[in-house]
Design an enzyme around this catalytic site. Structure first.
Site, short mmCIF file in Angstrom:
data_model
loop_
_atom_site.label_atom_id
_atom_site.label_comp_id
_atom_site.label_asym_id
_atom_site.label_seq_id
_atom_site.Cartn_x
_atom_site.Cartn_y
_atom_site.Cartn_z
N SER A 146 13.12 17.17 -40.00
CA SER A 146 12.26 16.81 -41.14
C SER A 146 12.52 17.72 -42.34
O SER A 146 12.24 17.34 -43.47
CB SER A 146 10.77 16.82 -40.73
OG SER A 146 10.39 18.09 -40.29
N SER A 162 5.90 22.04 -33.27
CA SER A 162 4.47 22.12 -32.87
C SER A 162 3.82 20.74 -32.96
O SER A 162 3.01 20.49 -33.86
CB SER A 162 3.72 23.19 -33.67
OG SER A 162 4.04 23.20 -35.04
P1 ADP Z 1 14.08 21.02 -39.13
O1 ADP Z 1 14.10 22.50 -39.34
O2 ADP Z 1 12.76 20.41 -39.51
O3 ADP Z 1 14.54 20.59 -37.78
P2 ADP Z 1 16.37 21.02 -40.86
O4 ADP Z 1 15.91 21.83 -42.03
O5 ADP Z 1 17.22 21.71 -39.84
O6 ADP Z 1 15.10 20.35 -40.17
O7 ADP Z 1 17.15 19.74 -41.38
C1 ADP Z 1 16.70 18.95 -42.45
C2 ADP Z 1 17.86 18.18 -43.08
O8 ADP Z 1 17.37 17.29 -44.06
C3 ADP Z 1 18.88 19.09 -43.75
O9 ADP Z 1 20.17 18.60 -43.52
C4 ADP Z 1 18.50 18.96 -45.25
O10 ADP Z 1 19.59 19.19 -46.10
C5 ADP Z 1 18.03 17.50 -45.32
N1 ADP Z 1 17.08 17.24 -46.41
C6 ADP Z 1 17.16 16.22 -47.29
N2 ADP Z 1 16.14 16.24 -48.17
C7 ADP Z 1 15.38 17.29 -47.84
C8 ADP Z 1 14.18 17.85 -48.38
N3 ADP Z 1 13.55 17.33 -49.43
N4 ADP Z 1 13.67 18.95 -47.79
C9 ADP Z 1 14.27 19.49 -46.70
N5 ADP Z 1 15.39 19.03 -46.14
C10 ADP Z 1 15.96 17.93 -46.70
#
Ligand code: ADP
Length: 202
Positions: A40, A110
């Site tokens: 996300s 969570s």
């Molecule tokens: P999580 O930590 O929730 O598992 P990640 O941060 O590892 O998710 O991955 C999120 C992905 O979504 C990344 O590849 C990021 O570049 C992409 N993304 C696209 N738009 C957004 C945004 N607005 N905010 C955060 N991530 C984003």
């Protein structure tokens, strides 16, 4: 009231207090709790947000799921008991940092209200800021940053959040960020704008 184990005599009240440390750091401590599906955007936003806060002179510590599971919690799996223990340790660590005057940015799926409430109770309601990092399941699956959705679809990962294990969206988060409608910069900026007034020492 939490029960103190036998033969244990905590000395919390005799240690240098949080107020003194916050004064030294010239900030108020908080624990930002980022919850949302895998992919996300929790980790990505945390990195950006930490850099923004650093620029403005705030001391932070990111606590991120996979980092913690590769160190402190490397003996835990994904059973219900282990997930609970994972969050318990993280919340206790977060609380230590907060008592040290620091701002923690916690990135953990969570998935249930009860597990977030569990963390909130450990950290303390006044210090706990729940932030819902919201992206539709399909978007997270499409991003599939770590290839986990593919594995979960193939049956290689059981109890995958959003697929065969539920994600309960927060009912009243302090903030909700829809990452399919914003850039990473915009998402981090929204949190930054919300949180910085709470961190400024009066
Ligand atoms: P999580 O930590 O929730 O598992 P990640 O941060 O590892 O998710 O991955 C999120 C992905 O979504 C990344 O590849 C990021 O570049 C992409 N993304 C696209 N738009 C957004 C945004 N607005 N905010 C955060 N991530 C984003």
């Amino acid at each position: 009231m939490k029960k103190t184990p036998e033969n244990i005599y905590p000395i919390f009240d005799r240690l240098l207090q949080r107020e003194a440390k916050e004064k030294m750091l010239n900030q108020k401590a908080k624990a930002l709790w980022l919850t949302g599906l895998s992919g996300s955007g929790k980790s990505t936003i945390a990195q950006k947000l930490e850099a923004m806060l650093y620029q403005k002179g705030f001391y932070t510590q990111v606590l991120d799921g996979d980092n913690i599971r590769s160190g402190l919690n490397n003996n835990l799996g994904f059973s219900v008991e282990d997930r609970q223990e994972n969050i318990r340790r993280i919340a206790e660590v977060s609380k230590l940092f907060v008592n040290c005057g620091m701002v923690t940015i916690n990135c953990f799926i969570s998935p249930t209200k009860s597990i977030r409430d569990f963390a909130k109770n450990i950290i303390g309601e006044d210090d706990f800021v729940e932030i819902y990092i919201n992206a539709p399941f399909e978007v997270c699956e499409d991003r599939d940053v770590k290839g986990l959705y593919k594995k979960a679809r193939a049956g290689e990962i059981k109890n995958f959040t959003g697929l065969d294990s539920p994600y309960e969206a927060p009912e009243q988060p302090a903030l909700e960020i829809r990452t399919n409608e914003s850039t990473v910069e915009e998402a981090a900026q929204l949190i930054f704008d919300y949180i910085t007034p709470l961190l400024v020492k009066s």
